[in-house]
Design an enzyme around this catalytic site. Structure first.
Site, PDB file in Angstrom:
ATOM      1  N   GLU A 264      -3.444  -4.882  -1.876  1.00 34.92           N
ATOM      2  CA  GLU A 264      -3.816  -3.497  -1.579  1.00 34.92           C
ATOM      3  C   GLU A 264      -5.322  -3.440  -1.340  1.00 34.92           C
ATOM      4  OE1 GLU A 264      -0.842  -0.344  -3.246  1.00 34.92           O
ATOM      5  OE2 GLU A 264      -2.459  -0.684  -4.651  1.00 34.92           O
TER       6      GLU A 264
ATOM      7  N   HIS B 171      -3.913  -2.527 -10.860  1.00 31.49           N
ATOM      8  CA  HIS B 171      -4.123  -1.638  -9.705  1.00 31.49           C
ATOM      9  C   HIS B 171      -5.620  -1.355  -9.575  1.00 31.49           C
ATOM     10  CE1 HIS B 171      -3.965   1.848  -7.103  1.00 31.49           C
ATOM     11  NE2 HIS B 171      -2.730   1.486  -6.784  1.00 31.49           N
TER      12      HIS B 171
ATOM     13  N   TRP C  15       4.078   6.502  -8.273  1.00 33.52           N
ATOM     14  CA  TRP C  15       3.845   7.959  -8.316  1.00 33.52           C
ATOM     15  C   TRP C  15       2.509   8.311  -8.961  1.00 33.52           C
ATOM     16  CZ3 TRP C  15       9.403   9.797 -10.214  1.00 33.52           C
ATOM     17  CH2 TRP C  15      10.314   9.580  -9.172  1.00 33.52           C
TER      18      TRP C  15
END
Ligand code: 13P
Length: 264
Positions: A167, A95, A11
Site C-alpha cells: 500500500e 498499516h 473499514w
C-alpha cells in the site's frame, strides 16, 4: 498451486455495530460464494463479536485491524491476538496509519506478526513508502526493510501462509489518493516476492499472497487485479459502499474464473 484471490475490506474507524450489520446484509445480497475468491471483512474490534454471529462463513471471513503483540498483561485499553483467535482468521498488521499516527516501528510490526502467527491468525502485513520516500528514490530500500524486519522471527513454513499488502502511502485515498500505475505496482510486488525468495527460498515466495491497496475502486480494480503476481486487493473507502465493494469482488471472480478456465 491454485491461490484464491483475496479481497479485504478495511473499514478502519467507521461503522458502529448497527451500521456494520446493515452493510453486511447488503453485501450478503450482492456477493455470492466463490470457489476462487476469498472475501475478508475487517470491521472495528467492537463489531467483530456480533458480526461473527451473523456472518455466513462460507462467504465472508473476519480480520482484526490491529492487536497488541503481548498475549496478556497489564496493558490498559489493548486487545491481544490471543483474545481474537476464536473470532478472526486474519489480522491487518503494520498499516501505514498505525506506523504514521501511532508511531509503530519496524520492530513493533515484527512482534505483532509473530504474535498473530503464534495465535494461529494469518497476518496481512502492510508495507509501503511515503510520498517523500518515493520522491527520494527510496522505495526499494523501504519495502526491503519493512518486509525483512517484519518476517524475521518466522520460519520459512510460517512465511508461506503470510499475506503481504503493498500500500503506497501516497496512493491511499485519505493520504493523497494518487492513482498508482499497474506497471509501477508490478515492480514492487516483484520486489516483495524476490526479497522473500532470497531470504527464505522460492517455495515460500511462491506461496505468499501479495495484495495491492490504495484507491482500489470498482473502476481501478480491473487494472490492479490483472497485474501478474497480484493475488488480491486491500480496499479502504470503497469497501464502505456495498455496490463498489461487491463489484470489486465480482471483478476478482471474473478474472480468476477466466484464468481457471484457460488453465483447465
Ligand atoms: P483506500 O482504498 O481508501 O485508498 O484505503 C486503502 C487502505 O488504506 C486500505 O487498508
Amino acid at each position: 498451486m491454485i491461490k484464491k484471490t483475496l479481497i479485504v475490506a478495511n473499514w478502519k474507524m467507521h461503522l458502529n455495530t448497527h451500521e456494520s450489520s446493515l452493510l453486511v446484509k447488503r453485501l450478503h445480497d450482492h456477493i455470492k460464494q466463490h470457489r476462487t475468491v476469498e472475501v475478508v471483512l475487517a470491521p472495528s474490534v467492537l463489531v467483530l463479536q456480533p458480526l461473527s454471529l451473523e456472518l455466513d462463513r462460507r462467504v465472508f471471513r473476519l480480520a482484526a485491524q490491529d492487536a497488541n503483540a503481548k498475549d496478556e498483561g497489564a496493558y490498559t485499553g489493548e486487545v491481544s491476538f490471543t483474545m481474537l483467535r476464536e473470532l478472526v482468521q486474519y489480522a491487518i498488521i503494520g498499516h501505514s496509519e498505525r506506523r504514521i499516527y501511532f508511531a509503530e516501528t519496524l520492530e513493533t510490526v515484527r512482534d505483532k506478526v509473530q504474535a498473530a502467527v503464534r495465535n494461529g491468525i494469518t497476518p496481512i502485513l502492510c508495507v509501503g513508502e511515503t510520498h517523500q520516500e518515493r520522491v527520494n528514490g527510496e522505495t526499494s530500500r523501504v519495502i526491503h526493510d519493512q518486509v525483512t524486519t517484519a518476517l524475521s522471527n518466522l520460519t520459512p513454513e510460517e512465511i508461506e501462509d503470510v499475506v503481504i499488502a503493498y500500500e503506497p502511502v501516497w496512493a491511499i485515498s485519505t493520504f493523497g489518493g494518487e492513482i498508482a500505475k499497474p506497471t509501477d505496482i508490478k515492480k514492487v510486488l516483484d520486489l516483495i516476492r524476490k526479497t522473500i525468495a532470497d531470504l527464505y527460498g522460492d517455495q515460500s515466495a511462491q506461496h505468499v499472497r501479495v495484495l495491492y491497496g490504495g484507491s482500489v475502486s470498482a473502476d481501478t480494480a480491473p487494472g490492479y487485479l490483472a497485474i501478474d503476481g497480484c493475488d488480491g486487493a486491500l480496499v479502504g473507502s470503497a469497501s464502505l459502499n456495498y455496490k463498489q465493494f461487491s463489484s470489486i469482488v465480482d471483478v476478482a471472480y471474473r478474472l480468476s474464473h477466466g484464468e481457471e478456465e484457460i488453465h483447465g
